[in-house]
Design an enzyme around this catalytic site. Structure first.
Site, PDB file in Angstrom:
ATOM      1  N   HIS A 121       0.864  -1.178   0.000  1.00 22.38           N
ATOM      2  CA  HIS A 121       0.000   0.000   0.000  1.00 22.38           C
ATOM      3  C   HIS A 121       0.900   1.228   0.000  1.00 22.38           C
ATOM      4  CE1 HIS A 121      -2.844   2.976   1.693  1.00 22.38           C
ATOM      5  NE2 HIS A 121      -3.824   2.155   1.348  1.00 22.38           N
ATOM      6  N   ASP A 198       2.914  -4.100   7.877  1.00 27.43           N
ATOM      7  CA  ASP A 198       1.626  -3.438   7.690  1.00 27.43           C
ATOM      8  C   ASP A 198       0.550  -4.503   7.861  1.00 27.43           C
ATOM      9  OD1 ASP A 198      -0.759  -2.413   6.725  1.00 27.43           O
ATOM     10  OD2 ASP A 198       0.046  -1.760   4.791  1.00 27.43           O
ATOM     11  N   GLN A 201      -4.702  -5.282   6.775  1.00 21.65           N
ATOM     12  CA  GLN A 201      -5.626  -6.246   6.167  1.00 21.65           C
ATOM     13  C   GLN A 201      -5.557  -7.623   6.828  1.00 21.65           C
ATOM     14  OE1 GLN A 201      -7.845  -5.348   4.014  1.00 21.65           O
ATOM     15  NE2 GLN A 201      -7.052  -3.319   3.504  1.00 21.65           N
ATOM     16  N   LYS A 224     -10.968  -0.901  10.044  1.00 18.63           N
ATOM     17  CA  LYS A 224     -11.125  -2.090   9.214  1.00 18.63           C
ATOM     18  C   LYS A 224     -11.536  -3.310  10.040  1.00 18.63           C
ATOM     19  CE  LYS A 224      -7.576  -0.427   5.982  1.00 18.63           C
ATOM     20  NZ  LYS A 224      -8.428  -0.065   4.840  1.00 18.63           N
ATOM     21  N   CYS A 361      -4.735   2.527  -3.756  1.00 16.37           N
ATOM     22  CA  CYS A 361      -3.503   3.031  -3.132  1.00 16.37           C
ATOM     23  C   CYS A 361      -2.358   2.052  -3.331  1.00 16.37           C
ATOM     24  CB  CYS A 361      -3.716   3.315  -1.642  1.00 16.37           C
ATOM     25  SG  CYS A 361      -4.874   4.652  -1.318  1.00 16.37           S
TER      26      CYS A 361
END
Length: 406
Positions: A121, A198, A201, A224, A361
């Protein structure tokens, strides 16, 4: 999992869009919020609204207890060793920027390497680009296989003795690729580098144990995972965080202020300058309670079944390109041949089906895929096979609308 009972906790799903019952397939962008989270935020503002850590009055004590209680819930949820390692931020972007500008600027110099992947991302690319420009470090990318995965051979070949930081997404927001973080972290550590993850997700969809992964930093967002927007988390190993300087200065994060110098509070508060995101943190704590009640393993299994079913149904549609590996997290990125994904998403919206369209993104990844944009359907705990059927029906409608050029 009792999906009917779970869906009843999400009031936003009980509505029509363009005259059709809403099918929400955009949870990778932001998840919907269940009633317990909405009520927790509402209750804070109705009953306990006060600043934290400062006042000795009752409301201040209540607010502080809830805020720090949420920190403990986050610690347990990702299996951190201590609440000192849990920093509240505005989200994944702020968390990664904090690592880049605090740790990166202090520890990188000319000739050092920052290793990434093309599937990152923008939030896990741009901060490192900026730090590289400041410090003289260089960026290197682990190549992708044709299905959008990485191999350990390529990881070994890319990470060298000059590598100081490896930054990688746990789950790709475009491909659904689940990266082998634990194995990559070991290679990074063997070369004297740190591992930055990261997890935006990943944390909403699967069990995450930061100690088992042995990552040095792990960033994720609340919005999220059923929590409010504007709240996120930076996990960092205590020894690293203690060495780092804050990147935001002001109230709340100080120990002592003189006219010409100041000292900082201990962890985690030295990284939380100003009035913190109190309601957001309380909402995140409520979201964690909600997810724990359902069970993360149950959520992972449910999404796996949904994405398998969706892949099977999409395979029945001629003229559709699907991107990413066979084994994936609960999202599918696709394009109807010769139809711009924005047009596809517009027709789907007319059918009450909400998907994401654009570059997500992830423009470097779009370039690698040789497309300008894609459509993405992402699933969560409140989605059903009926939602998938509605998606398939809407895609068939899109084909008809654009003249069935296939």
């Amino acid at each position: 999992m009792d999906i009917k009972a779970i869906r009843s906790e999400f009031p936003i799903l009980d509505q029509q869009v363009n005259g059709k019952p809403l099918v929400y397939l955009d949870s990778s962008a932001t998840s919907q919020k269940p009633t317990p989270v909405i009520e927790a935020v509402n209750s804070y503002y109705r009953l306990n609204n006060s600043n934290v850590h400062r006042g000795v009055h009752t409301l201040g004590t209540r607010a502080t207890d809830q805020y720090e209680g949420a920190r403990e819930k986050v610690r347990a949820f990702v299996h951190a060793q201590s609440t000192e390692e849990i920093i509240f931020t505005r989200g994944t972007t702020t968390a990664i920027n904090t690592i880049a500008y605090s740790y990166g600027n202090a520890n990188l110099s000319d000739g050092d390497e920052i290793v990434l992947t093309p599937m990152e991302h923008h939030s896990n690319i741009i901060p490192w680009q900026q730090v590289a420009k400041t410090t003289g470090a260089t960026l290197k990318y682990i190549p992708l296989q044709s299905d959008g995965t990485i191999t350990m051979e390529d990881v070994q070949a890319t990470i060298t003795s000059n590598t100081k930081i490896v930054a990688m997404t746990h789950v790709s927001n475009v491909l659904g690729t689940i990266n082998p973080i634990k194995e990559v972290a070991k290679i990074a550590h063997d070369h004297g580098a740190i591992m930055v993850v990261d997890g935006a997700q990943a944390v909403p969809h699967m069990k995450v144990d930061v100690q088992a992964l042995d990552c040095d930093f792990y960033a994720f967002s609340g919005h999220k995972m059923c929590a409010p927007t504007g709240i996120g988390v930076l996990y960092g190993k205590k020894a690293l965080l203690e060495e780092m300087e804050p990147v935001e200065f002001g109230g709340e994060m100080i120990d002592f202020v003189d006219l010409y110098d100041s000292t900082w509070k201990e962890l985690p508060w030295k990284f939380e300058g100003g009035t913190p995101i109190i309601a957001g943190a309380i909402g995140l704590g409520a979201a964690i309670d909600f997810l724990n009640t359902i069970g993360m393993d149950n959520i992972t299994e449910h999404e796996s079944k949904l994405v398998t079913y969706a892949m099977q149904q999409l395979a029945t549609i001629d003229g559709i390109d699907i991107y990413g590996p066979e084994k994936r997290a609960g999202l599918i990125t696709f394009n109807l041949v010769d139809v711009h994904p924005h047009d596809t998403a517009t027709v789907l919206d007319a059918e009450g089906v909400a998907v994401r369209a654009g570059h997500h993104c992830a423009q470097p990844l779009m370039k690698w895929l040789q497309v300008t944009a894609t459509a993405r359907a992402s699933f969560y705990l409140y989605n059903t096979t009926d939602d998938v059927d509605r998606l398939i029906s809407a895609l068939q409608r899109a084909k008809e609308f654009f003249g069935d050029v296939f």
